[in-house]
Structures are given as C-alpha cells and as structure tokens.
Scaffold this active site. Structure first.
Site, short mmCIF file in Angstrom:
data_model
loop_
_atom_site.label_atom_id
_atom_site.label_comp_id
_atom_site.label_asym_id
_atom_site.label_seq_id
_atom_site.Cartn_x
_atom_site.Cartn_y
_atom_site.Cartn_z
N GLU A 357 0.81 -1.22 0.00
CA GLU A 357 0.00 0.00 0.00
C GLU A 357 0.85 1.28 0.00
OE1 GLU A 357 -4.11 -1.38 2.04
OE2 GLU A 357 -2.48 -1.16 3.45
C1 ACM Z 1 -1.91 -5.46 4.06
O1 ACM Z 1 -2.97 -5.93 4.50
N1 ACM Z 1 -1.83 -4.18 3.70
C2 ACM Z 1 -0.70 -6.28 3.91
#
Ligand code: ACM
Length: 557
Positions: A357
């Site tokens: 992310e």
């Molecule tokens: C995640 O759940 N961002 C690894």
C-alpha cells in the site's frame, strides 16, 4: 475507545476495492452455511464427548493408527525420560511445566535407560524414521508408556503438542484438577506439509504488551505454528527502540489508533520475546513496513520527509498516505541503520520490509527504493520478506526472497513475477486468512473490507493450488495475520483468532489428503473444552457442533 478507533476513514476501502469487497461478502454468504443471527450459539450436529481421541488432533497428522481399547494413564510417580541431550531435556522441562499445575504431579525429568521404553513418558531424540524430517515425530502410546521419537528438538516439541491434545482438556488448567490422566493408545507418525506456518500480530495500530505477545506465542505453538511475524511499525506507531534514531520509539511510539498512549518494546523486551518464542520453537519475523505506512517515523524525524516538514502523529485508520522520501540519501542511511539494529536483535532468517500500500510513493521511486533496500537486508545476512507488492517486475530479486500474498484474487502477476525469479510465497489471502475480518455482520470487532470470514471460509482452500502460476513447490507456507485497528485487548485477539487460527494452522501442516470440512468441524469442536481450560474466550461459530459449555444444559439435537 473502540468507537473512536473506527471513526476515521475505513482501512483500505477505496472505491474499486469496496465494490469488489461487497461482491465477495455476498458470495461468501451464498457459498457458506447460513450465518447465524447475532449472539446465537446454535450447535448443529451432535454434541461431542469430552474424552480426547487420537483422531481429534489439530492439525490432522499424516498417519493415525488408534489401538482400540488401549489407554495409557499418567501416574503420580511418573517420570519424563529423555535421550538426546539438552534439546530433549528442554522439551521435557517444557512438558513438565505444562502438566505439573493441572496434575499436581512432580514429573521429574531424567535420562532414559537403555533398552525397552521406561514406564511413563519418554522423549527420545533418536530412532525416528527419516520420513519425519526435521519438524516431525512419531508417537507410540501403549498401556505402559508414551514414547515420542524425533530427529530434532523441534520434532519432539511438535510431538508434545499432539500429546497435549490427547490428554483430557483439563490438563491445560492452571490449577490442580482431578485425574485420571489418560492418553488413548495407538501410533501417530507426523510431519508438516509446509515448512512455514505463521501468525502475525500488528502491534503498531494498537500496542500489545510483552506478556500478551508471549501468551499468543504459547497459543499458536499448540497448533504447531512456528513463526510469529511482528508488525512493528506503521502510520500510528513505531514499537521498537532503535538507538541511532531514538525518537522513533519515544515519540513515534507514543500513541496508537484512537489516541491511546501506545508504547514500544525496549531492546531487552524484544529479545525476551525472541527468547520466549525460541523456547516454543517459534521464529520471530520482525517487520518494519516501508516506504509507505511510515507516518510514525516521518513524524519523529522531519528529515525523512521530502519537504523536510514532520507531519503530526496519526491515530486514525486510513492507509496509503505516507511515504519515506525515496529520493533523499538520508532515507537510505536511516533504513540501513534501522535494519542493522533489528538484525542484531533477531536470530531468525527473515527481515520483513513491508512494501504494501505504498500509494504515496511514485512507482519508479518505489522500485528504486526496493532495489536499494533489499541488498541491505542480504548484507545483514538475512533473507528479504515482504508483502507481495515487492514482487513487481522492476524490483530486483534478492536471494532467498519470500513474498507474502495478501490479495483477494486467485492469480496475481506480481506474485508470478516474483516466483518466476525464484521467490517463495507465504500465503495469506486476506479473504481467507486475515484474522481481523469479522466472522459475520454482527461481529463486534474487526473489519470487513476483505469479506466476512466464517470458520469454513478460513478452512476451505488449498495453499498449494490457490494462486494460478504458483505451484505448491513455490509455497513456503501460510500465515494468519491479525491487524489491530479494532483489536485492543488480549481477549479481542483470542476471540478473533479462535477458532480460525487452528484452521489456518491445519492448512499449513496437514497433508492435503486429510482435508475434510465435516471431519475438521468435529475435531475443532473437541478443542473447545481445552480453550476453556486455557481461559481462551472463543467465537462459538454456528458452523461447529460445540459441546455444551460445562455447567450448562446440553443443547437438544
Ligand atoms: C496489508 O494488509 N496491507 C498487507
């Protein structure tokens, strides 16, 4: 507090994802058993008897041959005999520590005599068949003796977890209980399908103290999980002392989701966790998430920001807004020094560098960052572990690299790209293995962006065939992550982990040929009295025919 924890933007619910998630939640409801209304505790099927049986073990062993009518009974004068030096003695001492409080027996540990098995329990580091490998064991239970054989201390330790489950559930009690202490007769030969079975605890969103982490290690070990991944840093908190960058812990660790006081581990505390885990044959995998998920670091040191301005501490639950400055040299000095200190504290083979992310890092900068950071990990003598985004084709592969898949789809180009370059995969598909997803719409804790995860959903998939283009030989194992945006207390952790954690553990350990939902739900039901004796408050899933809780009127069939 929990309400304020949830008042920020919902984790990862960006518009496209939200639509996918809504579809998935709908299909989860259609595909599984009907969800119960909130608070109902239906018990479909017959309640199970409380006596342990050889076929109740979780994870299901490779081979079980019960000897009908044969029972071993542990006597007050019993001894634990060992052969194989310190590794066997350490496991025997651990076993006495488990059984003394509930049996009230002394259970002294002493060297095994040569020749026929001594009466009592023997833990022998020899004579196990090569097929059990370095994590497996053979257990023989006759009327006279329990004999556990393995080729390593880890194998003996895993065998002891099986033996625990063959004793009456009250053996897990912290206070003296009435006997008899029986073990059903027969032979079990066992070894894992995958080398890596993991759990992850996010100690960044909500800080969890050392004693909670140690108890979680004790719990996961019962199901032969052998790695605990600690998510040590995120936007909301930095949880480990770094001497060269002291404000990371003192300032970056000073809060958490919802604005509570947060906390951090001193180096001595982290090493205490590592040592406790080692005694349970669990390897700690520390994660410093980067270049995103770094607001706590950016708030602590202005120079890590591209504009040189430190943002305020963050106590909400949004993701994807922070990034280390990938174009500044100081960032790389920072990362190298953090990894150097963490590597020095960590005997395990992996340093997890996150990589998920990173929406606030331009793509070319992400690749350049990861291409510089991975060699820093290998220079420390460690293998890189990262969320599967580090599998991007323009991110260099480093030797021994492990990518952790957390996606929602059954194929993923980033993972196949990494695998084609030699990476191994740890499977944590978020819609199956994330322990922070709600069980049903009424679950008071957890999130639902990856869908609702009832027990059957957590159990009914195959890590060896789940991802197209990822053969079982490229799968190192499985891991069940527990993110803690909404998970505040140890009770919360246990409620979300049980009963799904044993389901994931079984996928990691047991041969695919043993996979059978109907059999699993019965074995899972048989664990309930054990969890009660251990003080674990678990989710009484309506999919499982739980025995009636002690003291209550038995459910009608
Ligand atoms: C995640 O759940 N961002 C690894």
């Amino acid at each position: 507090m929990r309400v304020s924890a949830l008042s920020g933007p919902s984790r990862r619910l960006r518009p496209v994802r939200a639509a996918v998630v809504a579809l998935m939640a709908a299909s989860a409801c259609l595909g599984g058993a009907p969800l119960a209304a909130a608070g109902t505790e239906r018990s479909p099927g017959k309640p199970r008897p409380l006596a342990a049986s050889m076929s109740d073990v979780i994870p299901a062993p490779v081979s079980v041959r019960p000897d009908a009518g044969v029972t071993f009974t542990l006597r007050p004068s019993a001894r634990i005999h060992t052969r194989g030096g310190q590794a066997a003695t350490a496991v025997a001492t651990y076993l006495t520590g488990l059984l003394r409080p509930s049996t009230g027996y002394a259970l002294p540990v002493q060297a095994a005599p040569r020749g026929a098995p001594a009466p009592g329990i023997s833990l022998l580091l020899d004579a196990a068949e090569p097929a059990v490998g370095d994590q497996g064991y053979r257990l023989d239970v006759t009327g006279a003796a329990v004999v556990l054989r393995a080729r390593t201390g880890t194998g003996l330790f895993n065998g002891v977890q099986t033996l625990r489950q063959l004793l009456p559930a009250r053996a897990e009690s912290a206070t003296v209980q009435p006997g008899p202490w029986t073990v059903p007769g027969g032979r079990i030969v066992d070894h894992p399908r995958f080398a890596y079975r993991g759990a992850m605890l996010d100690v960044a969103r909500h800080f969890h103290p050392v004693e909670t982490v140690k108890r979680y290690i004790d719990r996961i070990a019962l199901y032969k999980i052998n790695h605990l991944h600690l998510h040590l840093s995120d936007d909301q908190g930095w949880r480990i002392v770094v001497d060269g960058w002291p404000r990371l812990a003192t300032y970056g660790g000073s809060t958490q989701v919802g604005g509570g006081p947060g906390g951090h581990y001193t180096k001595a505390q982290y090493q205490d966790i590592v040592a406790h885990a080692a005694r349970r044959h669990v390897t700690i995998v520390p994660e410093i998430d980067m270049p995103g998920h770094t607001n706590a670091a950016l708030a602590s040191y202005a120079e890590l920001n591209c504009d040189g301005v430190a943002p305020p501490l963050y106590t909400g639950t949004a993701v994807g807004f922070s990034s280390l400055c990938a174009t500044k040299e100081i960032t790389y000095r920072f990362v190298a020094e953090v990894l150097d200190e963490l590597a020095a504290l960590t005997p395990g083979p992996y340093l997890h560098i996150g990589g998920d992310e990173a929406s606030a890092t331009p793509h070319d900068q992400y690749a350049a960052f990861m291409n510089r950071v991975q060699p820093m990990v290998t220079a420390e003598g460690k293998a890189v572990m990262g969320w599967h985004q580090i599998g991007a084709a323009d991110v260099a592969h480093s030797p021994g690299r492990v990518v952790q898949y957390w996606g929602l789809t059954a194929s993923d180009p980033l993972v196949t790209s990494a695998v084609s370059r030699g990476a191994k995969v740890v499977m944590s598909p978020a819609n199956k293995a994330y322990l922070d997803m709600k069980y049903n719409p009424q679950t008071r804790l957890g999130l639902d962006w990856a869908g609702l995860i009832e027990v059957r959903t957590a159990y009914d998939w195959d890590p060896g065939t789940y991802l197209a283009g990822v053969p079982a030989a490229s799968v190192l194992g499985v891991e069940a992550p527990m993110w803690t945006e909404t998970i505040v207390t140890e009770d919360d952790i246990e409620y979300m982990a049980f009963p799904r954690l044993p389901a994931i553990a079984e996928l990691g350990w047991s041969p695919r040929s043993t996979h059978d939902w109907e059999a699993f739900r019965l074995r899972l039901a048989a664990q309930a009295p054990r969890w009660t004796a251990m003080g674990i408050g678990f989710y009484r899933s309506p999919q499982i025919p739980w025995p009636a809780p002690a003291g209550s009127v038995a459910a009608r069939p």
